[in-house]
Scaffold this motif. Structure first.
Motif, PDB file in Angstrom:
ATOM      1  N   ALA A 659       8.368  42.851  42.566  1.00  0.00           N
ATOM      2  CA  ALA A 659       7.656  42.958  41.297  1.00  0.00           C
ATOM      3  C   ALA A 659       6.185  42.646  41.528  1.00  0.00           C
ATOM      4  O   ALA A 659       5.833  41.870  42.432  1.00  0.00           O
ATOM      5  N   ASP A 660       5.334  43.261  40.738  1.00  0.00           N
ATOM      6  CA  ASP A 660       3.906  42.995  40.835  1.00  0.00           C
ATOM      7  C   ASP A 660       3.643  41.510  40.614  1.00  0.00           C
ATOM      8  O   ASP A 660       4.193  40.890  39.700  1.00  0.00           O
ATOM      9  N   GLY A 661       2.798  40.958  41.461  1.00  0.00           N
ATOM     10  CA  GLY A 661       2.425  39.564  41.314  1.00  0.00           C
ATOM     11  C   GLY A 661       3.365  38.590  41.984  1.00  0.00           C
ATOM     12  O   GLY A 661       3.062  37.401  42.069  1.00  0.00           O
ATOM     13  N   GLU A 662       4.522  39.067  42.455  1.00  0.00           N
ATOM     14  CA  GLU A 662       5.473  38.193  43.138  1.00  0.00           C
ATOM     15  C   GLU A 662       5.251  38.247  44.641  1.00  0.00           C
ATOM     16  O   GLU A 662       4.779  39.251  45.183  1.00  0.00           O
ATOM     17  N   ALA A 663       5.618  37.159  45.308  1.00  0.00           N
ATOM     18  CA  ALA A 663       5.540  37.141  46.766  1.00  0.00           C
ATOM     19  C   ALA A 663       6.625  38.038  47.345  1.00  0.00           C
ATOM     20  O   ALA A 663       7.704  38.188  46.760  1.00  0.00           O
ATOM     21  N   PRO A 664       6.365  38.669  48.495  1.00  0.00           N
ATOM     22  CA  PRO A 664       7.406  39.494  49.129  1.00  0.00           C
ATOM     23  C   PRO A 664       8.630  38.652  49.480  1.00  0.00           C
ATOM     24  O   PRO A 664       8.516  37.467  49.792  1.00  0.00           O
ATOM     25  N   GLN A 665       9.789  39.285  49.431  1.00  0.00           N
ATOM     26  CA  GLN A 665      11.038  38.616  49.780  1.00  0.00           C
ATOM     27  C   GLN A 665      11.654  39.274  51.004  1.00  0.00           C
ATOM     28  O   GLN A 665      11.605  40.499  51.158  1.00  0.00           O
ATOM     29  N   ASP A 666      12.240  38.452  51.877  1.00  0.00           N
ATOM     30  CA  ASP A 666      12.923  38.985  53.050  1.00  0.00           C
ATOM     31  C   ASP A 666      14.140  39.793  52.618  1.00  0.00           C
ATOM     32  O   ASP A 666      14.983  39.309  51.854  1.00  0.00           O
ATOM     33  N   THR A 667      14.229  41.021  53.121  1.00  0.00           N
ATOM     34  CA  THR A 667      15.328  41.915  52.772  1.00  0.00           C
ATOM     35  C   THR A 667      15.829  42.598  54.036  1.00  0.00           C
ATOM     36  O   THR A 667      15.072  43.293  54.718  1.00  0.00           O
ATOM     37  N   ALA A 668      17.088  42.380  54.367  1.00  0.00           N
ATOM     38  CA  ALA A 668      17.671  43.000  55.557  1.00  0.00           C
ATOM     39  C   ALA A 668      17.927  44.475  55.297  1.00  0.00           C
ATOM     40  O   ALA A 668      18.469  44.855  54.262  1.00  0.00           O
ATOM     41  N   GLU A 669      17.527  45.318  56.241  1.00  0.00           N
ATOM     42  CA  GLU A 669      17.642  46.760  56.074  1.00  0.00           C
ATOM     43  C   GLU A 669      18.015  47.412  57.402  1.00  0.00           C
ATOM     44  O   GLU A 669      17.552  46.988  58.469  1.00  0.00           O
ATOM     45  N   ILE A 670      18.862  48.439  57.341  1.00  0.00           N
ATOM     46  CA  ILE A 670      19.205  49.208  58.532  1.00  0.00           C
ATOM     47  C   ILE A 670      18.070  50.177  58.837  1.00  0.00           C
ATOM     48  O   ILE A 670      17.571  50.867  57.944  1.00  0.00           O
ATOM     49  N   VAL A 671      17.653  50.226  60.099  1.00  0.00           N
ATOM     50  CA  VAL A 671      16.633  51.167  60.561  1.00  0.00           C
ATOM     51  C   VAL A 671      17.301  52.170  61.494  1.00  0.00           C
ATOM     52  O   VAL A 671      17.972  51.779  62.453  1.00  0.00           O
ATOM     53  N   VAL A 672      17.137  53.457  61.200  1.00  0.00           N
ATOM     54  CA  VAL A 672      17.734  54.522  61.999  1.00  0.00           C
ATOM     55  C   VAL A 672      16.628  55.457  62.455  1.00  0.00           C
ATOM     56  O   VAL A 672      15.778  55.864  61.653  1.00  0.00           O
ATOM     57  N   THR A 673      16.622  55.799  63.740  1.00  0.00           N
ATOM     58  CA  THR A 673      15.621  56.738  64.231  1.00  0.00           C
ATOM     59  C   THR A 673      15.961  58.151  63.774  1.00  0.00           C
ATOM     60  O   THR A 673      17.094  58.444  63.373  1.00  0.00           O
ATOM     61  N   GLU A 674      14.981  59.022  63.846  1.00  0.00           N
ATOM     62  CA  GLU A 674      15.253  60.430  63.622  1.00  0.00           C
ATOM     63  C   GLU A 674      16.104  60.961  64.781  1.00  0.00           C
ATOM     64  O   GLU A 674      16.105  60.396  65.876  1.00  0.00           O
ATOM     65  N   PRO A 675      16.853  62.044  64.563  1.00  0.00           N
ATOM     66  CA  PRO A 675      17.786  62.523  65.596  1.00  0.00           C
ATOM     67  C   PRO A 675      17.072  63.044  66.838  1.00  0.00           C
ATOM     68  O   PRO A 675      15.936  63.520  66.775  1.00  0.00           O
TER      69      PRO A 675
END
Length: 686
Positions: A659-675
């Motif tokens: 949200a605007d004005g809020e500090a960033p939060q750690d969020t786990a995300e899967i990263v996949v390369t292009e084929p």
């Protein structure tokens, strides 16, 4: 509200790199979120409507801003925003028009927004008039009037009992049905029929159905509550009250399909069985004689029912036996044995030659039901499939029973018994790749294919192989939005798992299509194509110790691009051309990175997708530079000659601003390369 960043803004003001990525599985802290925001449609009220009418509905959502409109899986169901007196759209309210010729059943509703298409929610259509509960009816005095031949849409209040009142005449047969789990609700209903004073006449805790013939003219009361008296937005239900003729069978109540049902029916199987069970057949003396091949419909109708069949078979013949009951939506657990029967005068000797129990999942599901050491989906089923190799000419006896049916009598617990010669085939199901979490992290999220620009998502595809089919299966996803491509990583011979990668170009515009997801193989020299349905949890579970995920099949495969956010990172081959290599060489693959977000950590550890390449050791790449490389030792991997599509994947902890004005939060995300496409030449060709 989520902060929306345009692709144009990010191209001119890329965020600095604060850190790097973590490995799979992730040691996730309790305050850390899982999965970047994806749009989700959580509820509609009402949850359906009568064919030929317009219905005003209110929706609740998650991560949905600037909605574009509601979409339904039936093309004739349309919607428009509800307007206030000034002609302005009222947030989260719509007018839904249901055509008169829309068949009764369940459909799916989704909403398109700045993040793309949402997860789905069931929307039911019926022929009966409908009402919506709008005021409390939690006492006998406030009971809602429900005429016979109508449906009420309602939401359960926490720690309460809903009351309904209806008038019936002597001899009138009334069927009361509470739809809940079958329409995505979290409600486990207890259904009670009472007299006018609220004194219980019938209590039903399983199945949500009461079939009652009224003994006298008068007023009757229906009570509904959740099994553990829970309530709230996810505990909605549709209560129907119908009149049936004395000998009229129950209507078939529409329901979502559990993930395990993807393997049924076999291709080409008739909708109606060729023969039916003939009772009594509960003992060897009363065994029903059948002829092979066989397609038979039966029922575990009585408590401890053991349906017995007998047939003649020839030595050396091979028959495949398949039973469906749980995959028909019934709460059953079939078990089957086949015995060879030898008669010697008055003496009979039996020898067991086959025993069948559950069909296992084609891939190992998570051991705790969530995304821990496998996907939170179980493609297995209590139903049966196995091979009977006939050891000698003669008589054989088959006994079929329900391991859950010891004390219950329910003719609705039907089954289909098919005995056939081998008909090799396959069935597919796909779902969004889930993160493997440490034990104790309980996460099972709905993951619609809602792409950020520059992002690649991985879909895990599972194959159920029937009657000995073991060949490779090619995967395709066609009919995609502009700027989106898909690459199928084949399911190899004898394997049950493949991957499809879906990539959005960084500048892909907002778009939505309903794609064609298919698998292709060659069986007995003929090309075969099978559709691949998608699956998803009915509800997103972020971190729960008291809620078990329920997963179901979906009606469509929507693919979308939001067009307003971009992926925090893109990793792609530096050269998109096909890479050629001899089968015993070492291949070095240059990779390029485009960083758009902030991350925690310092190293990205990658694993490998692709049949024949998944044994490649994990390797680290640095994000302090804009490039890295992957090294494959083909002398150890030993891939087969030919073209292969691979990719690399790992887990990032993204610093995401919700949200605007809020500090960033750690969020786990899967990263996949292009084929990456690799052409492996035979070793001797060098």
């Amino acid at each position: 509200m989520t902060r929306w960043l345009s692709a144009a803004w990010l191209r001119t003001a890329l965020l600095p790199i604060a850190g790097l990525l973590l490995v799979l599985p992730l040691p996730i802290a309790s305050a850390q979120r899982v999965c970047l925001p994806l749009p989700r449609l959580l509820s509609t009220m009402p949850m359906g409507g009568q064919a030929g009418t317009e219905v005003e509905i209110k929706i609740t959502t998650e991560y949905v801003t600037e909605p574009v409109g509601l979409h339904f899986s039936h093309p004739g169901i349309t919607s428009a925003p509800k307007l206030d007196d000034s002609g302005n759209p009222i947030p989260n309210e719509y007018i839904v028009a249901i055509p008169a010729d829309c068949p009764p059943g369940i459909y799916e509703a989704r909403i398109m927004s700045q993040l793309g298409i949402s997860s789905s929610r069931v929307f039911s259509v019926d022929q009966l008039p409908e009402v919506t509960q709008t005021s409390p009816n939690t006492s006998l005095e406030t009971a809602l009037e429900l005429p016979v031949g109508s449906i009420c849409n309602s939401q359960m209040t926490d720690r309460s009992i809903d009351h309904y009142r209806f008038t019936a005449r002597e001899g009138q047969r009334c069927l009361i049905h509470c739809a809940s789990r079958s329409i995505d609700s979290k409600l486990d209903p207890v259904l009670i029929l009472a007299d006018e004073l609220g004194r219980d006449l019938v209590v039903e805790r399983r199945g949500g159905v009461i079939d009652y013939t009224v003994p006298a003219d008068g007023t009757y009361v229906i009570k509904v509550h959740e099994l553990t008296f829970k309530g709230g937005a996810g505990y909605f239900y549709r209560l129907s009250l119908r009149e049936l003729e004395a000998d009229q069978p129950h209507p078939l109540f529409a329901s979502t399909r559990d993930v395990s049902s993807f393997s049924w029916p076999p291709t080409g199987l008739a909708e109606t069985a060729e023969s039916t069970e003939v009772e009594p057949n509960h003992s060897a003396e009363l065994a029903q004689t059948i002829q092979l091949p066989c397609d038979l419909a039966g029922s575990f109708a009585t408590a401890a029912d053991v349906d017995t069949y007998q047939f003649q078979a020839t030595k050396g013949d091979v028959w495949w036996i398949e039973v469906a009951s749980a995959r028909l939506g019934r709460p059953t657990n079939p078990s089957l044995i086949v015995q060879q029967v030898v008669q010697d005068g008055d003496k009979e000797t039996t020898t067991e030659v086959l025993q069948l129990t559950d069909i296992p999942s084609p891939v190992k599901p998570s051991s705790n039901g969530y995304a821990y050491d496998g996907p939170p989906y179980d493609g297995g089923t209590p139903d049966l499939l196995g091979k009977l190799e006939v050891p000698a000419d003669g008589l054989y006896r088959l006994q079929l029973t329900d391991l859950f049916g010891g004390t219950r009598t329910d003719p609705a617990n039907v089954y289909r018994l098919v005995i056939r010669k081998a008909e090799p085939d396959f069935a597919l199901v796909a779902w969004g790749l889930h993160m493997e979490l440490r034990n104790g992290d309980r996460n099972a999220l709905t993951k619609p294919i809602a792409l950020r620009g520059g992002g690649t998502v991985a879909l895990e595809v599972i194959a159920f192989r029937r009657d000995g089919f073991a060949g490779p299966i090619e995967l395709t996803l066609d009919g995609l939005p502009d700027g989106v491509t898909a690459s199928g990583l084949r399911i190899g011979p004898g394997s049950n798992r493949g991957i499809v990668l879906v990539t959005a170009h960084q500048d892909a515009p907002q778009g939505l299509t309903f794609a064609q997801f298919r698998g292709h193989a060659e069986i007995d020299g003929q090309p075969v194509t099978r559709d691949c349905p998608a699956a998803a949890p009915a509800w997103p579970i972020t971190d729960s110790w008291g809620e078990v995920p329920r997963t179901r099949l979906e009606a469509e495969v929507p693919v979308s691009v939001g067009g307003f956010e971009v992926a925090p990172i893109t990793i792609a081959p530096a050269d998109p051309a096909v890479l050629e290599v001899v089968g015993n060489e070492t291949l070095t693959i240059p990779l390029k990175h485009v960083i758009r977000g902030e991350f925690s950590g310092s190293i990205l550890q990658l694993r490998t997708f692709g049949h024949g390449f998944e044994a490649n050791p994990r390797f680290d790449v640095s994000l302090t530079a804009d490039a890295s490389e992957a090294v494959l030792d083909l002398s150890k991997l030993k891939p087969t000659p030919g073209d292969h599509v691979i990719a690399f994947y790992g887990s990032a902890v993204v610093k995401h601003r919700y949200a605007d004005g809020e500090a960033p939060q750690d969020t786990a995300e899967i990263v996949v390369t292009e084929p990456i496409t690799i052409r492996v030449q035979p070793t001797e060709s060098k």
